[in-house]
Design a protein around this motif. Structure first.
Motif, PDB file in Angstrom:
ATOM      1  N   HIS A  74       0.651  -1.289  -0.089  1.00  0.00           N
ATOM      2  CA  HIS A  74       0.021   0.066   0.146  1.00  0.00           C
ATOM      3  C   HIS A  74       0.829   1.170  -0.049  1.00  0.00           C
ATOM      4  O   HIS A  74       2.116   1.212   0.519  1.00  0.00           O
ATOM      5  CB  HIS A  74      -1.000  -0.034   1.181  1.00  0.00           C
ATOM      6  CG  HIS A  74      -1.964  -0.728   1.005  1.00  0.00           C
ATOM      7  ND1 HIS A  74      -3.339  -0.619   0.499  1.00  0.00           N
ATOM      8  CD2 HIS A  74      -2.161  -2.364   1.309  1.00  0.00           C
ATOM      9  CE1 HIS A  74      -4.139  -1.579   0.572  1.00  0.00           C
ATOM     10  NE2 HIS A  74      -3.437  -2.512   0.937  1.00  0.00           N
ATOM     11  N   ASN A  75       0.185   2.393  -0.578  1.00  0.00           N
ATOM     12  CA  ASN A  75       0.933   3.676  -0.507  1.00  0.00           C
ATOM     13  C   ASN A  75       0.671   4.231   1.148  1.00  0.00           C
ATOM     14  O   ASN A  75      -0.255   4.512   1.373  1.00  0.00           O
ATOM     15  CB  ASN A  75       0.310   4.647  -1.483  1.00  0.00           C
ATOM     16  CG  ASN A  75       1.024   5.816  -1.721  1.00  0.00           C
ATOM     17  OD1 ASN A  75       2.308   5.733  -1.597  1.00  0.00           O
ATOM     18  ND2 ASN A  75       0.512   7.105  -1.862  1.00  0.00           N
ATOM     19  N   CYS A  76       1.749   4.316   1.901  1.00  0.00           N
ATOM     20  CA  CYS A  76       1.822   4.782   3.085  1.00  0.00           C
ATOM     21  C   CYS A  76       2.485   6.319   3.104  1.00  0.00           C
ATOM     22  O   CYS A  76       3.434   6.330   2.835  1.00  0.00           O
ATOM     23  CB  CYS A  76       2.509   3.866   4.204  1.00  0.00           C
ATOM     24  SG  CYS A  76       1.902   2.085   4.070  1.00  0.00           S
ATOM     25  N   GLY A 103       5.968   5.004   0.654  1.00  0.00           N
ATOM     26  CA  GLY A 103       4.845   5.697  -0.135  1.00  0.00           C
ATOM     27  C   GLY A 103       5.423   6.907  -0.774  1.00  0.00           C
ATOM     28  O   GLY A 103       6.735   7.282  -0.867  1.00  0.00           O
ATOM     29  N   ASN A 104       4.451   7.561  -1.490  1.00  0.00           N
ATOM     30  CA  ASN A 104       5.031   8.747  -2.279  1.00  0.00           C
ATOM     31  C   ASN A 104       4.896  10.248  -1.646  1.00  0.00           C
ATOM     32  O   ASN A 104       4.820  11.120  -2.565  1.00  0.00           O
ATOM     33  CB  ASN A 104       4.176   8.747  -3.881  1.00  0.00           C
ATOM     34  CG  ASN A 104       2.597   8.919  -3.506  1.00  0.00           C
ATOM     35  OD1 ASN A 104       2.076   9.175  -2.363  1.00  0.00           O
ATOM     36  ND2 ASN A 104       2.201   8.869  -4.791  1.00  0.00           N
ATOM     37  N   LEU A 109      -1.419  18.449   6.991  1.00  0.00           N
ATOM     38  CA  LEU A 109      -1.146  18.502   5.337  1.00  0.00           C
ATOM     39  C   LEU A 109      -1.667  16.846   5.058  1.00  0.00           C
ATOM     40  O   LEU A 109      -2.367  16.493   4.054  1.00  0.00           O
ATOM     41  CB  LEU A 109       0.090  18.942   4.962  1.00  0.00           C
ATOM     42  CG  LEU A 109       0.543  18.643   3.453  1.00  0.00           C
ATOM     43  CD1 LEU A 109       1.708  19.796   3.089  1.00  0.00           C
ATOM     44  CD2 LEU A 109       1.161  17.316   3.091  1.00  0.00           C
ATOM     45  N   LEU A 110      -0.910  15.992   5.876  1.00  0.00           N
ATOM     46  CA  LEU A 110      -1.039  14.555   5.533  1.00  0.00           C
ATOM     47  C   LEU A 110      -2.556  14.164   5.762  1.00  0.00           C
ATOM     48  O   LEU A 110      -3.030  13.281   5.012  1.00  0.00           O
ATOM     49  CB  LEU A 110      -0.171  13.680   6.706  1.00  0.00           C
ATOM     50  CG  LEU A 110       1.330  13.910   6.362  1.00  0.00           C
ATOM     51  CD1 LEU A 110       1.983  12.976   7.510  1.00  0.00           C
ATOM     52  CD2 LEU A 110       1.608  13.196   5.090  1.00  0.00           C
ATOM     53  N   GLY A 163      -3.643   7.754   0.238  1.00  0.00           N
ATOM     54  CA  GLY A 163      -2.932   6.478   0.827  1.00  0.00           C
ATOM     55  C   GLY A 163      -3.583   6.378   2.407  1.00  0.00           C
ATOM     56  O   GLY A 163      -4.508   6.997   2.931  1.00  0.00           O
ATOM     57  N   ILE A 164      -2.671   5.408   3.044  1.00  0.00           N
ATOM     58  CA  ILE A 164      -2.910   5.131   4.334  1.00  0.00           C
ATOM     59  C   ILE A 164      -1.806   5.818   5.503  1.00  0.00           C
ATOM     60  O   ILE A 164      -0.716   5.877   5.014  1.00  0.00           O
ATOM     61  CB  ILE A 164      -2.687   3.563   4.706  1.00  0.00           C
ATOM     62  CG1 ILE A 164      -3.713   2.949   3.986  1.00  0.00           C
ATOM     63  CG2 ILE A 164      -2.742   3.370   6.115  1.00  0.00           C
ATOM     64  CD1 ILE A 164      -3.528   1.418   3.999  1.00  0.00           C
ATOM     65  N   ALA A 165      -2.339   6.618   6.378  1.00  0.00           N
ATOM     66  CA  ALA A 165      -1.633   7.246   7.267  1.00  0.00           C
ATOM     67  C   ALA A 165      -1.898   7.120   8.776  1.00  0.00           C
ATOM     68  O   ALA A 165      -3.028   6.586   9.093  1.00  0.00           O
ATOM     69  CB  ALA A 165      -1.574   8.689   6.962  1.00  0.00           C
TER      70      ALA A 165
END
Length: 325
Positions: free
Chosen positions: A197-199, A226-227, A235-236, A245-247
């Motif tokens: 996954h995009n973390c 992630g990117n 911001l996240l 993505g996942i944060a």
């Protein structure tokens, strides 16, 4: 030289103590005399009488400089604390039969302050209109003494030395994502699935870049990739809401988004362990503020309105958790 008692020297000990503190803080006898509105010779006599009573010199005197002796350093440190406690006691007694009033200085983290304290300012001041509230938002912890703060709302246990603390809430952290992201990429079932996954990573110069996921039976650590990475939690949050993505977020930051369904909990049986943010949200204050009426009413007001803000809402209120566990 042998020490004498205050009666023998005709000494007003408290007045002499205050004079010595001001001499040290202002750097000269003449400056202290001007502030205290007495003659320089009067200040000098007070210090001489104090030194005579104690039997030791407290100050090194020269034409252009005043410094503390070893005994003076010890006396000065105790005097500052004693005067602060006395002044606080006098202030508390004076407040007993009056409404809370006067300056009240509060500090808290930026995002927390914007989200939770900003809506509480007007209701608090409506209840206590004679209070002059000074609210400072910063993510860099302040020295409460140097900053003159009456109350500090903060997360984590790394700054609590010599302070009285009152826990407000657990400070749980979880992983979450937007429903649009999970519909597109699938829902992780185990921490190992996060590798696919995009973390989105939060960066802090003193923080651990890894995610430490605990389910109560053990901890699994991983370095998310992630990117996007940032040192700004809001911001996240915006990019997570947009489905990037996942944060990782502390629950107090996203409670309303979980209840609305705009964000969903990922790996709901896991919590993140973070030494930087700690396990609790606290209110902290200096010992000499413990009896202050205005500090007490602010603490009670905040405790009532902020209770449990760092804990996951009732799962019946969170759409994605309704069928979990």
């Amino acid at each position: 030289m042998p020490s004498k008692n205050a009666q023998e020297t005709g000494l007003d000990h408290l007045s002499a103590m205050r004079a010595l503190v001001r001499i040290v803080e202002l750097g000269s006898f003449s400056a202290a005399a001007r502030e205290l509105k007495v003659a320089t010779s009067t200040i000098a006599r007070k210090i001489t009488a104090l030194e005579t009573m104690l039997g030791v010199p407290l100050l090194h005197r020269s034409t252009h400089h005043v410094g503390l002796t070893e005994a003076g350093s010890l006396y000065h440190a105790r005097a500052v604390s004693m005067i602060a406690d006395l002044d606080d006691t006098l202030r508390v007694v004076a407040e007993l039969d009056s409404a809370p009033s006067g300056p009240l200085k509060l500090t808290a983290p930026v995002a927390f302050g914007r989200r939770y304290l900003a809506p509480l300012v007007a209701p608090f001041l409506e209840l206590y209109p004679a209070v002059q509230l000074d609210l400072r938002l910063t993510d860099n912890h302040n020295d409460m003494v140097m900053g003159g703060f009456d109350l500090d709302i903060h997360e984590g246990e790394n700054y609590l030395d010599n302070l009285i603390v009152q826990p407000l809430s657990r400070n749980d952290s979880i992983l979450c994502a937007a429903p649009s992201y999970l519909a597109r990429r699938g829902r992780p079932r185990t921490p190992a699935d996060l590798a696919q996954h995009n973390c989105l990573r939060y960066l802090h110069p003193e923080g651990d870049p890894r995610w430490h996921l605990s389910n109560g039976q053990g901890v699994q650590s991983l370095l998310p990739s992630g990117n996007l990475q940032s040192d700004h939690s809001e911001l996240l949050l915006e990019t997570t809401r947009a489905g990037l993505g996942i944060a990782e977020f502390e629950i107090w930051l996203i409670r309303d988004l979980l209840v609305s369904g705009e964000l969903e909990v990922v790996l709901p049986d896991h919590r993140l362990e973070n030494a930087l943010t700690g396990r609790q949200i606290y209110m902290a204050y200096l010992p000499n503020r413990r009896f202050s009426t205005k500090v007490r009413v602010l603490r009670e007001f905040m405790a009532q309105r902020l209770k449990g803000i760092g804990e996951l809402p009732d799962r019946n209120l969170v759409p994605c958790l309704a069928g979990e566990f």
